[in-house]
Design an enzyme around this catalytic site. Sequence first.
Site, PDB file in Angstrom:
ATOM      1  N   GLY A  10       0.752  -1.296   0.155  1.00 33.61           N
ATOM      2  CA  GLY A  10      -0.035  -0.059   0.017  1.00 33.61           C
ATOM      3  C   GLY A  10       0.928   1.262  -0.003  1.00 33.61           C
ATOM      4  N   HIS A  59       4.343   2.149  -7.935  1.00 31.42           N
ATOM      5  CA  HIS A  59       3.363   1.159  -8.027  1.00 31.42           C
ATOM      6  C   HIS A  59       2.373   1.108  -9.029  1.00 31.42           C
ATOM      7  CE1 HIS A  59       4.216   1.244  -3.302  1.00 31.42           C
ATOM      8  NE2 HIS A  59       4.304   0.084  -3.662  1.00 31.42           N
ATOM      9  N   GLY A 112       8.548  -4.552  -8.683  1.00 32.72           N
ATOM     10  CA  GLY A 112       9.583  -3.478  -9.050  1.00 32.72           C
ATOM     11  C   GLY A 112      11.180  -3.771  -8.983  1.00 32.72           C
ATOM     12  N   LYS A 153      13.380  -1.599  -7.915  1.00 33.55           N
ATOM     13  CA  LYS A 153      13.974  -0.906  -6.918  1.00 33.55           C
ATOM     14  C   LYS A 153      14.652  -2.193  -5.961  1.00 33.55           C
ATOM     15  CE  LYS A 153      12.076   1.395  -3.719  1.00 33.55           C
ATOM     16  NZ  LYS A 153      12.485   0.910  -2.627  1.00 33.55           N
ATOM     17  N   ASP A 154      13.516  -3.042  -5.640  1.00 31.98           N
ATOM     18  CA  ASP A 154      13.900  -4.067  -4.605  1.00 31.98           C
ATOM     19  C   ASP A 154      14.201  -5.471  -5.480  1.00 31.98           C
ATOM     20  OD1 ASP A 154      12.597  -3.169  -2.106  1.00 31.98           O
ATOM     21  OD2 ASP A 154      10.928  -2.902  -3.483  1.00 31.98           O
ATOM     22  N   GLN A 183      14.965  -8.733  -4.069  1.00 36.58           N
ATOM     23  CA  GLN A 183      13.339  -9.415  -3.723  1.00 36.58           C
ATOM     24  C   GLN A 183      13.218 -10.056  -5.107  1.00 36.58           C
ATOM     25  OE1 GLN A 183       9.957  -7.934  -1.382  1.00 36.58           O
ATOM     26  NE2 GLN A 183       9.492  -7.036  -3.530  1.00 36.58           N
ATOM     27  N   VAL A 238      10.789   3.698 -10.961  1.00 36.53           N
ATOM     28  CA  VAL A 238      10.290   4.925 -11.285  1.00 36.53           C
ATOM     29  C   VAL A 238      10.819   5.943 -10.496  1.00 36.53           C
ATOM     30  CG1 VAL A 238       8.314   6.376 -11.520  1.00 36.53           C
ATOM     31  CG2 VAL A 238       8.077   3.904 -12.146  1.00 36.53           C
ATOM     32  N   LEU A 245      11.298   6.179  -6.373  1.00 38.14           N
ATOM     33  CA  LEU A 245      10.222   6.453  -5.460  1.00 38.14           C
ATOM     34  C   LEU A 245       9.940   5.239  -4.659  1.00 38.14           C
ATOM     35  CD1 LEU A 245       7.250   7.626  -8.042  1.00 38.14           C
ATOM     36  CD2 LEU A 245       9.086   9.141  -6.707  1.00 38.14           C
ATOM     37  N   SER A 281       7.706   4.226  -0.707  1.00 37.99           N
ATOM     38  CA  SER A 281       6.785   4.726   0.269  1.00 37.99           C
ATOM     39  C   SER A 281       7.583   5.342   1.569  1.00 37.99           C
ATOM     40  CB  SER A 281       5.755   3.630   0.832  1.00 37.99           C
ATOM     41  OG  SER A 281       5.197   2.981  -0.219  1.00 37.99           O
TER      42      SER A 281
HETATM   43  O1  PAF Z   1       7.820  -5.079  -1.992  1.00 40.11           O
HETATM   44  C1  PAF Z   1       6.697  -5.255  -1.258  1.00 40.11           C
HETATM   45  O2  PAF Z   1       6.092  -4.367  -1.203  1.00 40.11           O
HETATM   46  C2  PAF Z   1       6.711  -6.397  -0.325  1.00 40.11           C
HETATM   47  O3  PAF Z   1       7.990  -6.988   0.030  1.00 40.11           O
HETATM   48  C3  PAF Z   1       5.664  -7.428  -0.829  1.00 40.11           C
HETATM   49  C4  PAF Z   1       6.451  -8.092  -2.311  1.00 40.11           C
HETATM   50  C5  PAF Z   1       4.364  -6.890  -0.991  1.00 40.11           C
HETATM   51  C6  PAF Z   1       5.532  -8.691   0.247  1.00 40.11           C
HETATM   52  O4  PAF Z   1       4.889  -8.211   1.314  1.00 40.11           O
END
Ligand code: PAF
Length: 285
Positions: free
Chosen positions: A27, A33, A143, A145-146, A149, A172, A180, A182
């Site tokens: 969120g 996003h 994304g 940026k991570d 992940q 972005v 960008l 949160s």
């Molecule tokens: O990248 C994120 O916002 C979080 O790590 C995810 C993938 C939603 C898992 O909680």
Amino acid sequence: MEIVRTAAELSQHLAGAKRIAFVPTMGNLHRGHLALMDIARQHGDAVVASIFVNRLQFGPNEDFDRYPRTIDADKAELARLGVDVLFAPLEQEMYPTPQVYRVQPPPLAEELEGASRPGFFHGVCTVVLKLFNLVQPDVAVFGKKDRQQVKIVRGMVQQFNMPIQIVPAETVRAPDGLALSSRNNYLTPAERAEAPNLYRILRGVADEIARGRHDYANLEVSARAELAQRGWKVDYVAIRHGLGLRIPHPEGYDHPNLLIVLGAAGLGSTRLIDNVDVVPGHGED
Ligand code: PAF
């Protein structure tokens, strides 16, 4: 847009979908996003977004409690973009009992972000696996940026034979280069003015590699020193190979175009991460 809170409602709403494209989020949606939603639209006839602030991926001294929760604004944005279903489960829906079964991610999960945030990728992989099981997407968009992940989730999908295509999406940036996030909301005006230097310094390292330097350790040390001298608390600046984020050969045998420069550092009480490809678009495996 349908807003659903339970797994039962979710499966009911997705029953007729032919190809589901999924964007998991926590969120507090920003343009980064929203770009992921646009990419999802190109990959599926039903676009599903989730909003769930996943307690499992936050350490005990991290920002779970203060993580920005802006569900009403997020709903309005997703509806405007034509997202079909928003899955916004309550914590009891995702974790009705303590989550004692967890995904054990690979050793890469202990490096970089994992070294600074122990258990982070266990939490991410566990919730992503649960979300994938609930949404059953054909495609999921993450994304870049991570970056770590993206790589770890893609590896999980491959090794567990999950029939899901992972689509990485470009970071972005604000006009001044800041990725960008949160967490940018936490920055004071002075910190916000300083924040683009993380990108500038990582980009500078990448440009040096593109010019032929392969004394990676020196480049990392100078970038860390420059950030520290500007007042950042540096967790890492690391040059890695796009293939599985392995450490590149110190003699420079790896093709420089495939290298990525990643960084994480704190400004005041806010921790920012970013990464750049030496040649944009080339660091993905
Ligand atoms: O990248 C994120 O916002 C979080 O790590 C995810 C993938 C939603 C898992 O909680």
